[in-house]
Design a protein around this motif. Structure first.
Motif, short mmCIF file in Angstrom:
data_model
loop_
_atom_site.label_atom_id
_atom_site.label_comp_id
_atom_site.label_asym_id
_atom_site.label_seq_id
_atom_site.Cartn_x
_atom_site.Cartn_y
_atom_site.Cartn_z
N GLU A 160 -4.84 15.88 -8.77
CA GLU A 160 -6.01 16.96 -9.33
C GLU A 160 -6.91 16.85 -8.65
O GLU A 160 -6.79 18.31 -8.36
CB GLU A 160 -5.64 17.50 -10.66
N THR A 161 -7.61 16.13 -8.74
CA THR A 161 -8.73 16.19 -7.32
C THR A 161 -8.80 15.57 -5.28
O THR A 161 -9.40 15.55 -5.21
CB THR A 161 -9.81 14.73 -7.49
N GLY A 162 -7.56 14.80 -5.63
CA GLY A 162 -6.91 14.95 -4.34
C GLY A 162 -6.84 13.44 -3.88
O GLY A 162 -6.88 12.96 -3.07
N ALA A 163 -7.55 12.34 -5.23
CA ALA A 163 -7.46 10.93 -4.89
C ALA A 163 -6.51 10.45 -4.92
O ALA A 163 -5.07 10.91 -5.90
CB ALA A 163 -8.06 10.22 -6.83
N LEU A 164 -5.89 9.64 -4.10
CA LEU A 164 -4.50 8.74 -3.78
C LEU A 164 -3.94 7.71 -4.83
O LEU A 164 -5.44 6.63 -4.72
CB LEU A 164 -4.71 8.42 -2.39
N HIS A 165 -3.44 7.21 -5.33
CA HIS A 165 -2.89 6.56 -5.98
C HIS A 165 -1.64 5.03 -5.82
O HIS A 165 -0.76 6.46 -5.49
CB HIS A 165 -2.83 6.84 -7.63
N TYR A 166 -1.56 4.29 -5.60
CA TYR A 166 -0.50 3.82 -5.25
C TYR A 166 0.23 3.04 -6.15
O TYR A 166 -0.32 2.82 -6.96
CB TYR A 166 -0.88 2.32 -3.99
N GLN A 167 1.69 3.59 -6.15
CA GLN A 167 2.18 3.30 -7.65
C GLN A 167 3.04 1.58 -7.25
O GLN A 167 4.04 1.99 -6.62
CB GLN A 167 3.77 4.13 -7.18
N ALA A 168 2.41 0.63 -8.26
CA ALA A 168 2.93 -0.72 -8.42
C ALA A 168 4.36 -1.07 -8.63
O ALA A 168 4.81 0.04 -9.86
CB ALA A 168 2.45 -1.62 -8.47
N GLU A 169 4.95 -1.98 -8.13
CA GLU A 169 6.37 -1.80 -8.12
C GLU A 169 7.41 -0.49 -8.33
O GLU A 169 8.20 -0.46 -9.03
CB GLU A 169 6.60 -1.93 -9.46
N HIS A 170 7.39 0.14 -7.28
CA HIS A 170 8.08 1.14 -6.91
C HIS A 170 9.86 0.98 -6.39
O HIS A 170 10.44 1.44 -6.75
CB HIS A 170 7.29 2.16 -5.48
N SER A 171 9.51 -0.16 -5.02
CA SER A 171 10.48 -0.10 -4.73
C SER A 171 11.37 -1.88 -5.67
O SER A 171 9.95 -2.15 -6.07
CB SER A 171 10.62 -0.48 -3.32
N ARG A 172 12.22 -2.20 -5.54
CA ARG A 172 12.68 -3.68 -6.61
C ARG A 172 13.94 -3.54 -5.65
O ARG A 172 14.24 -3.33 -5.05
CB ARG A 172 13.80 -2.66 -7.89
N ALA A 173 13.55 -5.12 -6.10
CA ALA A 173 14.80 -5.93 -5.33
C ALA A 173 16.11 -5.11 -5.03
O ALA A 173 16.62 -5.29 -5.93
CB ALA A 173 14.60 -7.95 -5.76
N GLY A 174 16.34 -5.38 -3.81
CA GLY A 174 18.21 -4.48 -3.85
C GLY A 174 17.59 -3.20 -2.66
O GLY A 174 19.05 -2.75 -2.47
N ASP A 175 16.67 -2.32 -3.59
CA ASP A 175 16.76 -1.24 -2.73
C ASP A 175 16.84 -1.14 -1.07
O ASP A 175 15.86 -1.94 -1.12
CB ASP A 175 14.94 -0.94 -3.09
N PHE A 176 16.92 0.21 -0.90
CA PHE A 176 17.13 0.02 0.81
C PHE A 176 17.25 1.89 1.10
O PHE A 176 16.78 2.78 0.61
CB PHE A 176 18.92 -0.17 1.28
N ILE A 177 16.93 1.97 2.67
CA ILE A 177 16.94 3.38 3.23
C ILE A 177 17.91 3.15 4.09
O ILE A 177 17.69 1.54 5.07
CB ILE A 177 15.81 3.61 3.83
N GLU A 178 18.99 3.94 4.71
CA GLU A 178 19.03 4.11 5.42
C GLU A 178 19.16 5.06 6.68
O GLU A 178 19.03 6.01 6.77
CB GLU A 178 21.25 4.29 5.27
N LEU A 179 18.71 4.82 7.89
CA LEU A 179 18.15 5.48 9.80
C LEU A 179 19.57 5.70 10.16
O LEU A 179 19.59 4.76 10.48
CB LEU A 179 17.46 4.72 9.99
N ARG A 180 20.18 7.17 10.80
CA ARG A 180 20.71 6.80 12.05
C ARG A 180 19.05 8.02 13.26
O ARG A 180 18.95 8.62 12.47
CB ARG A 180 22.10 8.42 10.91
N PHE A 181 20.11 6.81 13.84
CA PHE A 181 19.11 7.29 15.28
C PHE A 181 20.28 8.44 15.76
O PHE A 181 21.17 8.44 16.24
CB PHE A 181 19.10 5.65 16.01
N GLU A 182 19.10 9.66 16.00
CA GLU A 182 19.75 10.98 17.06
C GLU A 182 19.21 10.85 18.52
O GLU A 182 19.73 11.45 19.53
CB GLU A 182 19.22 11.73 16.25
N MET A 183 18.31 9.74 18.86
CA MET A 183 17.72 9.77 19.79
C MET A 183 18.12 8.21 20.00
O MET A 183 17.79 6.81 19.37
CB MET A 183 16.80 10.46 20.49
N ASN A 184 17.28 7.94 21.42
CA ASN A 184 17.59 6.41 21.71
C ASN A 184 16.15 5.46 21.71
O ASN A 184 15.58 5.92 22.55
CB ASN A 184 17.88 5.96 23.59
#
Length: 242
Positions: A160-184
């Motif tokens: 609420e004060t605008g301070a940023l907080h890093y969330q440890a252990e957010h991503s676990r082993a095997g987590d993924f993201i997939e990007l499709r490219f619309e340009m070169n």
């Protein structure tokens, strides 16, 4: 876990060791799966139009056009010309940081101490900014071409004060993201620790990259229709290829 990519569809795959960096081209109609191999990864990423590198990922336009402060499935990565560089077609992580930037040499030395190549060889301490500059130099780019980046697999929220907080252990082993490219697109990455990572040890994690052909999206595409503004972004992009 997501389904593995079949060998007949796979174009290439590459493991980026923790702390390492790389740059490569992705063609329109191809996709890239990025997998957090061990958990706790952070992949600092920059995107550029391969045909005209003055056009590149624009954090501000990406966020304001889609009314968000982070990225996940359905969101797209806009260029500063209002075109879509890449779309997030799948994601197991749910939140990828867009606002915290990347670490530099001073930050890494202050947090983890000095470990240079002369003494530590490949176990030297690397930082994302210098890693990006090494890769950008291979394509005729430099300091002025570094823009606010994406930090895949990292979650940072504000209180609420605008301070940023890093969330440890957010991503676990095997987590993924997939990007499709619309340009070169020229993709520049650094598998470096997030600048807000509270871990007192220098311990960047590896990621796996896998590319395949997926084709261009149609009118019913999830990302195209995820936000009203995205339809315009896809139209602007497709004008380049008509």
């Amino acid at each position: 876990m997501t389904e593995p990519i079949s060998k007949q569809h796979l174009l290439w795959e590459e493991t980026i060791p923790g702390g390492a960096h790389w740059s490569f081209q992705m063609k329109r109609g191809t996709a890239l799966r990025i997998t957090d191999i061990a958990g706790g990864a952070n992949l600092a990423t920059l995107l550029y139009n391969q045909e005209e590198k003055l056009e590149r990922y624009n954090m501000a336009d990406t966020l304001k056009a889609q009314h968000t402060a982070h990225l996940s499935k359905g969101f797209v990565c806009y260029s500063d010309m209002g075109r879509v560089l890449a779309s997030i077609i799948d994601d197991s992580c749910g939140w990828h940081d867009t606002i915290c930037g990347m670490g530099n040499a001073a930050l890494v030395e202050r947090k983890y101490g000095n470990a240079d190549y002369q003494q530590y060889r490949n176990d030297m301490h690397r930082n994302a900014r210098d890693s990006m500059l090494i890769e950008l130099g291979k394509w005729g780019l430099g300091k002025r071409d570094i823009v606010p980046n994406i930090n895949f697999f990292s979650k940072v929220n504000a209180d609420e004060t605008g301070a940023l907080h890093y969330q440890a252990e957010h991503s676990r082993a095997g987590d993924f993201i997939e990007l499709r490219f619309e340009m070169n697109v020229l993709v520049v990455v650094s598998a470096s620790q997030h600048p807000l990572d509270p871990n007192p040890e220098y311990a960047p994690r590896p990621v796996l990259l896998q590319a395949w052909r997926c084709g261009a999206p149609d009118e019913n595409d999830y990302c195209r229709n995820f936000r009203p503004e995205n339809a315009r972004g896809f139209y602007n992009t497709e004008l380049l290829f008509r």
